[in-house]
Write a protein that holds these residues in place. Structure first.
Motif, mmCIF file in Angstrom:
data_model
loop_
_atom_site.group_PDB
_atom_site.id
_atom_site.type_symbol
_atom_site.label_atom_id
_atom_site.label_comp_id
_atom_site.label_asym_id
_atom_site.label_seq_id
_atom_site.Cartn_x
_atom_site.Cartn_y
_atom_site.Cartn_z
ATOM 1 N N THR A 140 0.820 -1.224 0.000
ATOM 2 C CA THR A 140 0.000 0.000 0.000
ATOM 3 C C THR A 140 0.857 1.278 0.000
ATOM 4 O O THR A 140 0.628 2.156 -0.836
ATOM 5 N N VAL A 163 -0.818 11.130 7.591
ATOM 6 C CA VAL A 163 -1.732 10.989 8.729
ATOM 7 C C VAL A 163 -1.978 9.496 8.910
ATOM 8 O O VAL A 163 -2.564 8.850 8.041
ATOM 9 N N GLY A 164 -1.502 8.958 10.028
ATOM 10 C CA GLY A 164 -1.555 7.516 10.292
ATOM 11 C C GLY A 164 -0.149 6.990 10.484
ATOM 12 O O GLY A 164 0.774 7.396 9.764
ATOM 13 N N ARG A 165 0.028 6.101 11.469
ATOM 14 C CA ARG A 165 1.374 5.592 11.763
ATOM 15 C C ARG A 165 1.380 4.074 11.923
ATOM 16 O O ARG A 165 2.145 3.519 12.717
ATOM 17 N N VAL A 169 0.933 0.880 6.643
ATOM 18 C CA VAL A 169 0.701 2.001 5.719
ATOM 19 C C VAL A 169 1.469 3.263 6.147
ATOM 20 O O VAL A 169 2.398 3.698 5.456
ATOM 21 N N HIS A 188 -0.986 11.419 14.017
ATOM 22 C CA HIS A 188 -1.712 10.246 14.523
ATOM 23 C C HIS A 188 -2.827 10.720 15.434
ATOM 24 O O HIS A 188 -3.119 11.923 15.490
ATOM 25 N N SER A 189 -3.424 9.769 16.153
ATOM 26 C CA SER A 189 -4.637 10.111 16.912
ATOM 27 C C SER A 189 -4.359 11.072 18.065
ATOM 28 O O SER A 189 -5.278 11.713 18.562
ATOM 29 N N ALA A 207 -3.933 7.922 5.782
ATOM 30 C CA ALA A 207 -3.968 6.465 6.014
ATOM 31 C C ALA A 207 -4.499 6.254 7.424
ATOM 32 O O ALA A 207 -3.770 5.852 8.326
ATOM 33 N N LEU A 213 -12.154 12.378 7.221
ATOM 34 C CA LEU A 213 -11.461 13.133 8.292
ATOM 35 C C LEU A 213 -10.805 14.408 7.757
ATOM 36 O O LEU A 213 -10.838 15.461 8.381
ATOM 37 N N ALA A 228 -5.286 6.782 1.146
ATOM 38 C CA ALA A 228 -5.190 5.311 1.220
ATOM 39 C C ALA A 228 -6.382 4.710 1.965
ATOM 40 O O ALA A 228 -6.512 3.489 2.039
ATOM 41 N N ILE A 230 -9.845 3.191 3.193
ATOM 42 C CA ILE A 230 -10.941 2.398 2.604
ATOM 43 C C ILE A 230 -11.980 2.228 3.716
ATOM 44 O O ILE A 230 -11.728 1.540 4.705
ATOM 45 N N ASN A 231 -13.090 2.908 3.580
ATOM 46 C CA ASN A 231 -14.130 2.848 4.618
ATOM 47 C C ASN A 231 -15.472 2.584 3.956
ATOM 48 O O ASN A 231 -15.740 3.092 2.864
ATOM 49 N N VAL A 260 -5.565 4.455 -4.724
ATOM 50 C CA VAL A 260 -4.485 3.620 -4.169
ATOM 51 C C VAL A 260 -4.759 2.123 -4.373
ATOM 52 O O VAL A 260 -3.857 1.352 -4.710
ATOM 53 N N GLY A 261 -6.014 1.701 -4.185
ATOM 54 C CA GLY A 261 -6.354 0.279 -4.188
ATOM 55 C C GLY A 261 -5.921 -0.503 -5.424
ATOM 56 O O GLY A 261 -5.190 -1.498 -5.305
HETATM 57 P P1 NDP Z 1 -4.744 1.441 11.523
HETATM 58 O O1 NDP Z 1 -6.049 1.435 12.233
HETATM 59 O O2 NDP Z 1 -3.742 0.375 11.809
HETATM 60 O O3 NDP Z 1 -4.024 2.841 11.768
HETATM 61 C C1 NDP Z 1 -4.735 4.030 11.696
HETATM 62 C C2 NDP Z 1 -3.839 5.178 12.030
HETATM 63 O O4 NDP Z 1 -4.603 6.375 11.991
HETATM 64 C C3 NDP Z 1 -3.246 5.090 13.451
HETATM 65 O O5 NDP Z 1 -1.886 5.466 13.403
HETATM 66 C C4 NDP Z 1 -4.068 6.097 14.246
HETATM 67 O O6 NDP Z 1 -3.348 6.741 15.279
HETATM 68 C C5 NDP Z 1 -4.423 7.112 13.197
HETATM 69 N N1 NDP Z 1 -5.643 7.815 13.536
HETATM 70 C C6 NDP Z 1 -6.832 7.287 13.899
HETATM 71 N N2 NDP Z 1 -7.734 8.279 14.120
HETATM 72 C C7 NDP Z 1 -7.100 9.445 13.885
HETATM 73 C C8 NDP Z 1 -7.487 10.800 13.930
HETATM 74 N N3 NDP Z 1 -8.725 11.157 14.274
HETATM 75 N N4 NDP Z 1 -6.583 11.733 13.624
HETATM 76 C C9 NDP Z 1 -5.317 11.390 13.256
HETATM 77 N N5 NDP Z 1 -4.894 10.119 13.181
HETATM 78 C C10 NDP Z 1 -5.778 9.162 13.499
HETATM 79 O O7 NDP Z 1 -5.117 1.462 9.972
HETATM 80 P P2 NDP Z 1 -4.228 1.076 8.673
HETATM 81 O O8 NDP Z 1 -3.000 1.887 8.634
HETATM 82 O O9 NDP Z 1 -4.135 -0.382 8.532
HETATM 83 O O10 NDP Z 1 -5.206 1.565 7.532
HETATM 84 C C11 NDP Z 1 -5.491 2.941 7.353
HETATM 85 C C12 NDP Z 1 -6.522 3.073 6.260
HETATM 86 O O11 NDP Z 1 -5.956 2.559 5.059
HETATM 87 C C13 NDP Z 1 -7.794 2.249 6.508
HETATM 88 O O12 NDP Z 1 -8.896 2.946 5.963
HETATM 89 C C14 NDP Z 1 -7.555 0.970 5.743
HETATM 90 O O13 NDP Z 1 -8.768 0.368 5.330
HETATM 91 C C15 NDP Z 1 -6.788 1.503 4.564
HETATM 92 N N6 NDP Z 1 -5.925 0.531 3.925
HETATM 93 C C16 NDP Z 1 -5.887 0.621 2.583
HETATM 94 C C17 NDP Z 1 -5.160 -0.271 1.858
HETATM 95 C C18 NDP Z 1 -5.136 -0.079 0.371
HETATM 96 O O14 NDP Z 1 -4.606 -0.902 -0.372
HETATM 97 N N7 NDP Z 1 -5.667 1.050 -0.140
HETATM 98 C C19 NDP Z 1 -4.419 -1.378 2.500
HETATM 99 C C20 NDP Z 1 -4.396 -1.285 3.928
HETATM 100 C C21 NDP Z 1 -5.174 -0.382 4.591
HETATM 101 P P3 NDP Z 1 -2.742 5.953 16.572
HETATM 102 O O15 NDP Z 1 -1.520 5.254 16.072
HETATM 103 O O16 NDP Z 1 -2.460 7.036 17.519
HETATM 104 O O17 NDP Z 1 -3.831 5.005 17.019
#
Ligand code: NDP
Length: 283
Positions: A140, A163-165, A169, A188-189, A207, A213, A228, A230-231, A260-261
């Protein structure tokens, strides 16, 4: 209005490149092969695996599926992985996640040979990415980079915000951007003022897994925005970026679905071919 980053178009061109690489390998006497392991009968996982098998068939890449029952012992799965590691006919191993709760995913993943870990799951490949050595990044974030590069916007020296750690991803996307000399911020969150960071991003990667968001007013005018996420919302697939408001501000934006998918799926094929090419060169 932003330029659309057309993931389907990029995926189609990657598909053709991969098909050509399969032919070249076959001319050298190598029949590239991806082995997929699936444990249990989760319908979503089986659907995912079937789509990967179709992708392989589409380019003439051999693929073999190994299905274990949900009640299988972890040792049985590890044995299978060790067999595939030792088999010179196998170039890539895809272990479908999640594993049954009775198994320890980290322990199982640790047995996959990093050379065949085309999904970039192993600690060895995470370390390779971190240290700049040859390896496999997860599919990804590699797709995210492919989309960013497709815009032609230089990455060097730009402010990139991810955005996301997560380890699949967000973190690897940040490392890949750093490798291309972006100045990278990971949010991150617990990030105190998310919008203050995203508004400073020349390149913004979402991500997160939170639909919509990132709103238009959180985006720097002209930025490259890659989503990235997917919801599922009301039976529809949506990203982490609120597309309607974002496309009015961004310079380039990837849609969901169709961003991305589709490219992620082709990267898995490309990584398997890279594994086969590396193994062939090493012989
Ligand atoms: P995770 O749930 O493992 O991680 C989500 C990240 O987002 C965490 O680091 C979290 O922070 C952060 N986060 C959550 N809420 C907030 C917020 N309100 N503000 C800022 N940061 C926030 O998810 P993935 O990384 O596995 O997946 C992310 C997205 O990508 C999903 O929608 C998933 O479906 C999609 N995805 C897409 C793929 C593709 O091929 N397109 C493949 C894999 C995933 P914290 O670390 O602090 O909890």
């Amino acid at each position: 209005m932003a330029n659309m980053i057309d993931g389907k178009l990029i995926a189609a061109s990657l598909r053709d490149e991969c098909a050509q690489r399969v032919l070249t390998l076959k001319e050298k006497g190598v029949s590239p092969r991806l082995d997929v392991i699936i444990v249990g009968d989760d319908p979503a996982s089986h659907q995912y695996v079937n789509s990967r098998l179709k992708d392989c068939a589409d380019i003439g890449l051999e693929s073999i599926t190994h299905t274990l029952p949900a009640v299988a012992e972890q040792a049985e799965l590890v044995d299978l992985i060790e067999q595939l590691n030792a088999d010179a006919a196998v170039h890539g191993i895809l272990l479908q996640m999640p594993l049954p709760k009775s198994m320890n995913s980290d322990e199982v993943i640790a047995h996959i040979s990093p050379k065949k870990d085309v999904d970039g799951l192993t600690v060895a490949n995470a370390g390779a990415l971190y240290t700049g050595r040859e390896g496999f990044a997860p599919c990804t974030p590699s797709s995210v980079m492919t989309l960013i590069k497709s815009t032609g916007v230089p990455i060097k020296g730009k402010n990139a915000v991810v955005v996301g750690r997560s380890i699949v991803v967000g973190k690897p996307a940040a490392m890949l951007l750093l490798k291309e000399h972006a100045t990278v911020t990971i949010c991150h969150s617990r990030t105190a003022d998310l919008a203050a960071h995203t508004r400073d991003a020349d390149i913004l990667v979402a991500a997160v897994g939170v639909p919509g968001l990132i709103k238009g007013d959180m985006i720097k005018p002209g930025a490259v925005v890659v989503d990235a996420g997917i919801n599922r919302v009301d039976g529809k697939t949506v990203g982490d970026v609120e597309f309607e408001s974002a496309e009015k501000v961004a310079g380039y934006i990837s849609p969901v679905p169709g961003g991305v998918g589709p490219v992620t799926r082709k990267i898995l094929l490309a990584n398997t071919l890279t594994a086969a090419e590396r193994m062939n060169e090493a012989e």
